[in-house]
Design a protein around this motif. Structure first.
Motif, mmCIF file in Angstrom:
data_model
loop_
_atom_site.group_PDB
_atom_site.id
_atom_site.type_symbol
_atom_site.label_atom_id
_atom_site.label_comp_id
_atom_site.label_asym_id
_atom_site.label_seq_id
_atom_site.Cartn_x
_atom_site.Cartn_y
_atom_site.Cartn_z
ATOM 1 N N UNK A 61 0.812 -1.207 0.000
ATOM 2 C CA UNK A 61 0.000 0.000 0.000
ATOM 3 C C UNK A 61 0.843 1.254 0.000
ATOM 4 N N UNK A 62 0.155 2.373 -0.186
ATOM 5 C CA UNK A 62 0.842 3.666 -0.205
ATOM 6 C C UNK A 62 -0.104 4.760 0.252
ATOM 7 N N UNK A 63 0.492 5.832 0.719
ATOM 8 C CA UNK A 63 -0.239 7.054 1.035
ATOM 9 C C UNK A 63 0.574 8.206 0.471
ATOM 10 N N UNK A 64 -0.099 9.146 -0.172
ATOM 11 C CA UNK A 64 0.574 10.340 -0.669
ATOM 12 C C UNK A 64 -0.117 11.552 -0.072
ATOM 13 N N UNK A 65 0.662 12.594 0.098
ATOM 14 C CA UNK A 65 0.116 13.787 0.740
ATOM 15 C C UNK A 65 0.907 15.002 0.307
ATOM 16 N N UNK A 73 -1.836 19.260 6.449
ATOM 17 C CA UNK A 73 -1.422 18.383 5.360
ATOM 18 C C UNK A 73 -2.683 17.804 4.721
ATOM 19 N N UNK A 74 -2.659 17.729 3.394
ATOM 20 C CA UNK A 74 -3.765 17.131 2.650
ATOM 21 C C UNK A 74 -3.369 15.726 2.205
ATOM 22 N N UNK A 75 -4.184 14.760 2.551
ATOM 23 C CA UNK A 75 -3.992 13.398 2.040
ATOM 24 C C UNK A 75 -4.513 13.396 0.609
ATOM 25 N N UNK A 110 -10.175 14.843 0.539
ATOM 26 C CA UNK A 110 -11.408 14.927 -0.229
ATOM 27 C C UNK A 110 -11.709 13.547 -0.775
ATOM 28 N N UNK A 111 -12.954 13.126 -0.643
ATOM 29 C CA UNK A 111 -13.430 11.926 -1.311
ATOM 30 C C UNK A 111 -14.727 12.298 -2.025
ATOM 31 N N UNK A 112 -15.334 11.330 -2.663
ATOM 32 C CA UNK A 112 -16.549 11.610 -3.426
ATOM 33 C C UNK A 112 -17.759 10.938 -2.773
#
Length: 166
Positions: A61-65, A73-75, A110-112
């Motif tokens: 897995x990964x997370x970017x921000x 900080x924005x994910x 932000x998600x949808x």
């Protein structure tokens, strides 16, 4: 309800240059591209910074921000290859700890509207829904026409902003 504990065999580390192909491939597979149309802009989902989760020597897995301010900080993205093993929880925990060390006071994303799994995941981990940007995804299709119109019968139209105060 508390979030499940991450798998003890999952480790999280800062992404390094050698992880770039993995980030690009996973983001393209999960989101159709490394470019995301969000909050009326087109941005690179690889972010300014990233972390990678590993289990038994495999990247899972990964997370970017992005560091969008000295205290926030924005994910940008969170993606797991093997759902259900705790990689997402471990990545989010790693980011939260890194943010606290840097005196960041707010993580946000932000998600949808149709992404019920994301809403459930983040709210179970302390994020609050703080804003709905009506028809933001409809506008975003001008920047990225490949955004689907619906998922599982739910029209994709709105952006939802979630925050975690640290």
């Amino acid at each position: 309800m508390d979030a499940p504990a991450p798998d003890a065999h999952i480790t999280v580390r800062d992404a390094v240059t050698e992880d770039a192909p993995f980030l690009r491939e996973v983001l393209a597979d999960m989101f159709g591209s490394t470019m995301m149309a969000v909050h009326d802009e087109l941005l690179d989902a690889t972010g300014d910074a990233a972390a990678v989760a590993e289990r038994d020597g495999r990247r899972v897995g990964l997370i970017t921000y992005r560091r969008d301010g000295t205290e926030t900080w924005e994910i940008i993205s969170l993606a797991v290859i093997e759902p259900g093993i705790g990689a997402g929880t471990a990545l989010l925990g790693w980011l939260r700890a890194a943010a606290v060390r840097q005196s960041v006071t707010l993580l946000w994303l932000v998600t949808t509207n149709e992404n019920l799994a994301a809403l459930r995941f983040y709210q179970r981990r302390g994020f609050d829904l703080v804003r709905v940007d009506r028809d933001a995804v409809t506008r975003a299709r001008q920047l990225k026409p490949s955004i689907p119109l619906e998922d599982d019968g739910i029209p994709i139209r709105h952006e939802l902003v979630l925050e975690l105060r640290l």
